[in-house]
Design a protein around this motif. Structure first.
Motif, mmCIF file in Angstrom:
data_model
loop_
_atom_site.group_PDB
_atom_site.id
_atom_site.type_symbol
_atom_site.label_atom_id
_atom_site.label_comp_id
_atom_site.label_asym_id
_atom_site.label_seq_id
_atom_site.Cartn_x
_atom_site.Cartn_y
_atom_site.Cartn_z
ATOM 1 N N GLU A 92 -83.838 -56.981 75.675
ATOM 2 C CA GLU A 92 -82.382 -56.974 75.854
ATOM 3 C C GLU A 92 -81.722 -55.936 74.953
ATOM 4 O O GLU A 92 -80.785 -55.245 75.363
ATOM 5 C CB GLU A 92 -81.806 -58.367 75.567
ATOM 6 C CG GLU A 92 -82.137 -59.372 76.644
ATOM 7 C CD GLU A 92 -81.732 -60.793 76.288
ATOM 8 O OE1 GLU A 92 -81.504 -61.088 75.090
ATOM 9 O OE2 GLU A 92 -81.659 -61.616 77.215
ATOM 10 N N GLN A 93 -82.197 -55.808 73.730
ATOM 11 C CA GLN A 93 -81.631 -54.829 72.808
ATOM 12 C C GLN A 93 -81.918 -53.400 73.277
ATOM 13 O O GLN A 93 -81.058 -52.520 73.163
ATOM 14 C CB GLN A 93 -82.177 -55.047 71.403
ATOM 15 C CG GLN A 93 -81.655 -56.318 70.767
ATOM 16 C CD GLN A 93 -82.309 -56.605 69.444
ATOM 17 O OE1 GLN A 93 -82.432 -55.717 68.617
ATOM 18 N NE2 GLN A 93 -82.717 -57.842 69.241
ATOM 19 N N LEU A 94 -83.112 -53.182 73.810
ATOM 20 C CA LEU A 94 -83.444 -51.852 74.333
ATOM 21 C C LEU A 94 -82.531 -51.489 75.497
ATOM 22 O O LEU A 94 -82.012 -50.371 75.567
ATOM 23 C CB LEU A 94 -84.912 -51.798 74.769
ATOM 24 C CG LEU A 94 -85.948 -51.725 73.663
ATOM 25 C CD1 LEU A 94 -87.356 -51.880 74.235
ATOM 26 C CD2 LEU A 94 -85.826 -50.422 72.887
ATOM 27 N N VAL A 95 -82.346 -52.426 76.412
ATOM 28 C CA VAL A 95 -81.477 -52.190 77.570
ATOM 29 C C VAL A 95 -80.046 -51.932 77.109
ATOM 30 O O VAL A 95 -79.361 -51.059 77.649
ATOM 31 C CB VAL A 95 -81.547 -53.382 78.547
ATOM 32 C CG1 VAL A 95 -80.451 -53.317 79.587
ATOM 33 C CG2 VAL A 95 -82.913 -53.418 79.215
ATOM 34 N N HIS A 96 -79.613 -52.670 76.096
ATOM 35 C CA HIS A 96 -78.259 -52.488 75.579
ATOM 36 C C HIS A 96 -78.092 -51.101 74.950
ATOM 37 O O HIS A 96 -77.035 -50.480 75.079
ATOM 38 C CB HIS A 96 -77.944 -53.583 74.559
ATOM 39 C CG HIS A 96 -76.574 -53.491 73.978
ATOM 40 N ND1 HIS A 96 -75.442 -53.789 74.693
ATOM 41 C CD2 HIS A 96 -76.149 -53.103 72.751
ATOM 42 C CE1 HIS A 96 -74.387 -53.591 73.942
ATOM 43 N NE2 HIS A 96 -74.774 -53.192 72.749
ATOM 44 N N ARG A 97 -79.117 -50.619 74.283
ATOM 45 C CA ARG A 97 -79.022 -49.319 73.601
ATOM 46 C C ARG A 97 -79.152 -48.138 74.557
ATOM 47 O O ARG A 97 -78.522 -47.103 74.365
ATOM 48 C CB ARG A 97 -80.101 -49.219 72.521
ATOM 49 C CG ARG A 97 -79.778 -50.066 71.326
ATOM 50 C CD ARG A 97 -80.661 -49.749 70.141
ATOM 51 N NE ARG A 97 -80.247 -50.545 69.006
ATOM 52 C CZ ARG A 97 -80.976 -51.494 68.457
ATOM 53 N NH1 ARG A 97 -82.182 -51.731 68.904
ATOM 54 N NH2 ARG A 97 -80.533 -52.181 67.435
ATOM 55 N N LYS A 98 -80.022 -48.282 75.553
ATOM 56 C CA LYS A 98 -80.220 -47.186 76.514
ATOM 57 C C LYS A 98 -80.275 -47.770 77.918
ATOM 58 O O LYS A 98 -81.245 -48.435 78.279
ATOM 59 C CB LYS A 98 -81.508 -46.427 76.208
ATOM 60 C CG LYS A 98 -81.460 -45.659 74.919
ATOM 61 C CD LYS A 98 -82.472 -44.543 74.927
ATOM 62 C CE LYS A 98 -82.285 -43.720 73.668
ATOM 63 N NZ LYS A 98 -82.781 -42.398 73.820
ATOM 64 N N SER A 99 -79.258 -47.493 78.695
ATOM 65 C CA SER A 99 -79.153 -48.099 80.024
ATOM 66 C C SER A 99 -80.300 -47.707 80.953
ATOM 67 O O SER A 99 -80.650 -48.462 81.850
ATOM 68 C CB SER A 99 -77.812 -47.756 80.659
ATOM 69 O OG SER A 99 -77.670 -46.351 80.772
ATOM 70 N N GLU A 100 -80.904 -46.546 80.737
ATOM 71 C CA GLU A 100 -82.009 -46.140 81.625
ATOM 72 C C GLU A 100 -83.233 -47.049 81.476
ATOM 73 O O GLU A 100 -84.064 -47.125 82.370
ATOM 74 C CB GLU A 100 -82.399 -44.668 81.422
ATOM 75 C CG GLU A 100 -82.939 -44.316 80.061
ATOM 76 C CD GLU A 100 -81.885 -43.752 79.123
ATOM 77 O OE1 GLU A 100 -82.280 -43.074 78.173
ATOM 78 O OE2 GLU A 100 -80.689 -43.988 79.318
#
Length: 138
Positions: free
Chosen positions: A114-122
């Motif tokens: 979830e944190q990765l998705v939040h930081r980089k939408s791709e």
């Protein structure tokens, strides 16, 4: 900094009885959402009046912070140091990342994604494609 150095610095800043209370907090599962960014470990620790954000400075522990009302280095910080040790966060450069990920619980892995998705939408698209491939393999 390795975990032994971090614990040594913690012991120089926090009295032993407070460290013991931090160990209790860690063992009771009060530490959550641990992330590492730019030599700072960010975490939430359940406290008496809600969750406190804790920042552990891996270069100089003395600059670590907690938003609890205690005026010095506190049990919440100690609890996070114990969590860092248990999760092997400081051994990531020398250990295979898959070993570290395998030690994490499902909720921790979900939090990382979830944190990765939040930081980089791709990353959202990449994860979606990977999930589709996994469905097809079932």
């Amino acid at each position: 900094m390795n975990i032994q150095q971090l614990k040594k610095e913690m012991k120089s800043c926090i009295p032993p009885h407070i460290i013991e209370r931090g160990l209790d907090y860690y063992e009771e599962g009060y530490v959550s959402e641990i992330t590492l960014q730019n030599n700072i470990v960010y975490s939430l620790v359940e406290g008496n009046y809600g969750d406190y954000e804790v920042k552990i400075d891996l270069k100089q522990f003395i600059y670590s912070e907690c938003e609890c009302p205690y005026e010095n280095h506190c049990k919440h910080m100690a609890a996070v140091v114990f969590a860092i040790d248990k999760k092997g966060l400081l051994s990531v450069p020398t250990a295979a990342i898959s070993d570290v990920l395998n030690r994490l619980e499902k909720a921790e892995l979900v939090s990382i994604l979830e944190q990765l998705v939040h930081r980089k939408s791709e990353y959202k698209d990449i994860i979606a494609v990977m999930l589709e491939k996994m469905k097809k393999m079932e």
